[in-house]
Design an enzyme around this catalytic site. Structure first.
Site, mmCIF file in Angstrom:
data_model
loop_
_atom_site.group_PDB
_atom_site.id
_atom_site.type_symbol
_atom_site.label_atom_id
_atom_site.label_comp_id
_atom_site.label_asym_id
_atom_site.label_seq_id
_atom_site.Cartn_x
_atom_site.Cartn_y
_atom_site.Cartn_z
ATOM 1 N N ASP A 1 2.323 1.967 3.374
ATOM 2 C CA ASP A 1 3.254 1.013 4.013
ATOM 3 C C ASP A 1 4.692 1.445 3.773
ATOM 4 O O ASP A 1 5.560 1.246 4.603
ATOM 5 C CB ASP A 1 3.183 -0.401 3.400
ATOM 6 C CG ASP A 1 1.798 -0.967 3.332
ATOM 7 O OD1 ASP A 1 0.977 -0.606 4.184
ATOM 8 O OD2 ASP A 1 1.554 -1.793 2.421
ATOM 9 N N HIS B 1 0.887 -1.172 0.000
ATOM 10 C CA HIS B 1 0.000 0.000 0.000
ATOM 11 C C HIS B 1 0.923 1.219 0.000
ATOM 12 O O HIS B 1 1.999 1.179 0.606
ATOM 13 C CB HIS B 1 -0.823 0.120 1.281
ATOM 14 C CG HIS B 1 -1.741 -1.019 1.590
ATOM 15 N ND1 HIS B 1 -1.320 -2.178 2.183
ATOM 16 C CD2 HIS B 1 -3.089 -1.143 1.434
ATOM 17 C CE1 HIS B 1 -2.360 -2.970 2.365
ATOM 18 N NE2 HIS B 1 -3.441 -2.377 1.918
HETATM 19 C C1 XLS Z 1 -7.418 -6.605 4.492
HETATM 20 C C2 XLS Z 1 -7.030 -6.846 3.117
HETATM 21 C C3 XLS Z 1 -5.885 -5.978 2.632
HETATM 22 C C4 XLS Z 1 -5.802 -6.025 1.144
HETATM 23 C C5 XLS Z 1 -5.034 -4.900 0.552
HETATM 24 O O1 XLS Z 1 -8.104 -7.380 5.128
HETATM 25 O O2 XLS Z 1 -6.729 -8.199 2.949
HETATM 26 O O3 XLS Z 1 -4.695 -6.372 3.237
HETATM 27 O O4 XLS Z 1 -5.266 -7.222 0.695
HETATM 28 O O5 XLS Z 1 -5.564 -3.670 0.905
#
Ligand code: XLS
Ligand code: NI
Ligand code: NI
Length: 437
Positions: A103, A100
């Site tokens: 991140d 993301h």
């Molecule tokens: C959250 C989601 C997230 C997505 C990406 O539960 O799995 O991690 O994969 O935003």
């Protein structure tokens, strides 16, 4: 400076290996069903969990020992962390990662400053990608952590939140393109609601569709050719998430003219939260032509939330690989470990154990699935079960040569529809076990 000085590159040793830092099944160059394991499985490390996971939970703060995390969370630290991430992936030999925007780089005081921070970190990521050959499976934007998204992002009742999210995704798409990303994922985050008393659901759906169309248009404008994915999740953080499961997502994409642009990214734990098995979700998406990528993790059936554990269950991995192979395997997608080590597993080496376990489980699952498919025994039984459709009345119905009146005539003459084949579930389960053991 090495972040993992005691850990060498993880190598394939074989099923007899007792070395915890080796692969017993993942042999990246081994060819299975016409492709190397590396190309079949397309493993990816999730930056948010592996590099940013702290182990905090609602009852206490983080527990993770991460000796490289020094000082405050500024651009300098974010750049150093990139070196750690790539040393980790290089040693683990995972070919991809996902992130993301938030991140990888910290938010600044303004959007302009945030974007500058992002650019400074992306520069280092680019260097490291070139150095190691690790590639970007998909990028995404975090549209749920900052309090500005308290009511959602694209589905917020606040138009400014929508505008902010649009600006953020615009930048995330630019960055994903710059890093040669093979995809871009929309996970709903807070796109959903807690109570209908304060929610105009129809309007929120319309806005979400508008948002995705803008993303598709912008991708075209900047020449980003990656695949868009929509990741279903039924609940958490909101009570009703709009992207509940494959069926809900695909209906949304079709209803709003997005079906040609977006495929599904299926996550195991989210499937189970929706009351489905992951193989159901994969097969549903595949049957509709929407199977794109996978967030590989597993939940705990005794816990009703998204525990995001590393997948080590051979049966689940086998069933997943059977369906992935059935639809021709991954093209742009892959197996992204959207999974985190337990709060109690706080040492850096646990990150290696976790990923090695997941990679070996899927490698073994791939080998079992390929063997099951090669022998064709289960496929043969399945085909047999539907054989009444291959000729005679069944074939005529499928070909559109029958109608209600003609079928009434047929059954009046025939007498009854007798169930003449057993489902053979127990036998099928035994056959699967024969391949697993
Ligand atoms: C959250 C989601 C997230 C997505 C990406 O539960 O799995 O991690 O994969 O935003
Ligand atoms: Ni996910
Ligand atoms: Ni999840």
């Amino acid at each position: 400076m090495s972040a993992f000085p005691d850990i060498q590159k993880i190598c394939y040793v074989g099923p007899q290996s007792k070395n915890a830092l080796s692969f017993r099944h993942y042999n990246e160059s081994e060819v299975v069903a016409g492709k190397t394991m590396k190309d079949h499985l397309r493993f990816s490390v999730a930056y948010w969990h592996t590099l940013r996971g702290t182990g905090s939970d609602p009852f206490g703060p983080g527990t993770m020992l991460r000796p490289w995390e020094t000082g405050s969370d500024n651009v300098d630290m974010a750049q150093k962390r990139v070196r750690v991430a790539f040393e980790f992936m290089e040693k683990l030999t995972t070919p991809f990662f996902c992130f993301h925007d938030r991140d990888i780089a910290p938010e600044g005081a303004s959007l302009a400053e945030t974007n500058k921070n992002l650019d400074a970190v992306v520069k280092v990521i680019k260097e490291e990608m070139q150095r190691t050959g690790v590639k970007l499976l998909w990028g995404t934007a975090n549209l749920f952590s900052n309090p500005r998204f308290v009511h959602g992002a694209a589905t917020s009742p606040n138009a400014d939140a929508f505008a902010y999210a649009s600006a953020q995704v615009k930048k995330a798409l630019e960055v994903t393109k710059e890093l040669g990303g093979e995809g871009y994922t929309f996970w709903g985050g807070r796109e959903g609601y807690q109570t209908l008393w304060n929610t105009d659901m129809k309007r929120e759906f319309d806005h979400l569709a508008k948002f995705m169309h803008m993303a598709v248009d912008y991708a075209k404008q900047i020449g980003f050719k990656g695949q868009f994915y929509f990741e279903p999740k039924p609940k958490e953080p909101t009570k009703h998430q709009y992207d509940y499961d494959s069926a809900a997502c695909i209906n949304f994409l079709r209803a709003y003219g997005l079906a040609d642009h977006v495929k599904m990214n299926i996550e195991t734990n989210h499937a189970t939260l929706a009351g489905h098995s992951v193989e159901h979700e994969l097969d549903y998406a595949g049957a509709q032509g929407f199977l794109g990528s996978v967030d590989a993790n597993v939940g705990d059936l005794l816990l009703g939330w998204d525990t995001d554990q590393f997948p080590t269950d051979i049966y689940i991995a086998t069933k997943m690989m059977l369906i992935i192979l059935k639809y021709g395997g991954f093209t742009t997608g892959g197996l992204n470990f959207d999974a985190k080590v337990r709060r109690e597993s706080f040492e850096p080496v646990d990150l290696f154990h976790a990923h090695i376990g997941g990679m070996d489980a899927f490698a073994k699952g791939l080998k079992i699935a390929a063997a099951i498919r090669a022998e064709g025994e289960i496929d043969g039984m399945l085909k047999q079960r539907y054989s009444s459709w291959d000729s005679g009345i069944g074939a005529e119905i499928e070909a559109g040569k029958q109608n209600f009146a003609s079928l009434e005539k047929y059954i009046l003459a025939k007498g009854d529809a007798t169930p003449n084949t057993s489902g053979r579930q127990e036998l099928l389960e035994n056959i699967v076990n024969r391949y697993v053991f």
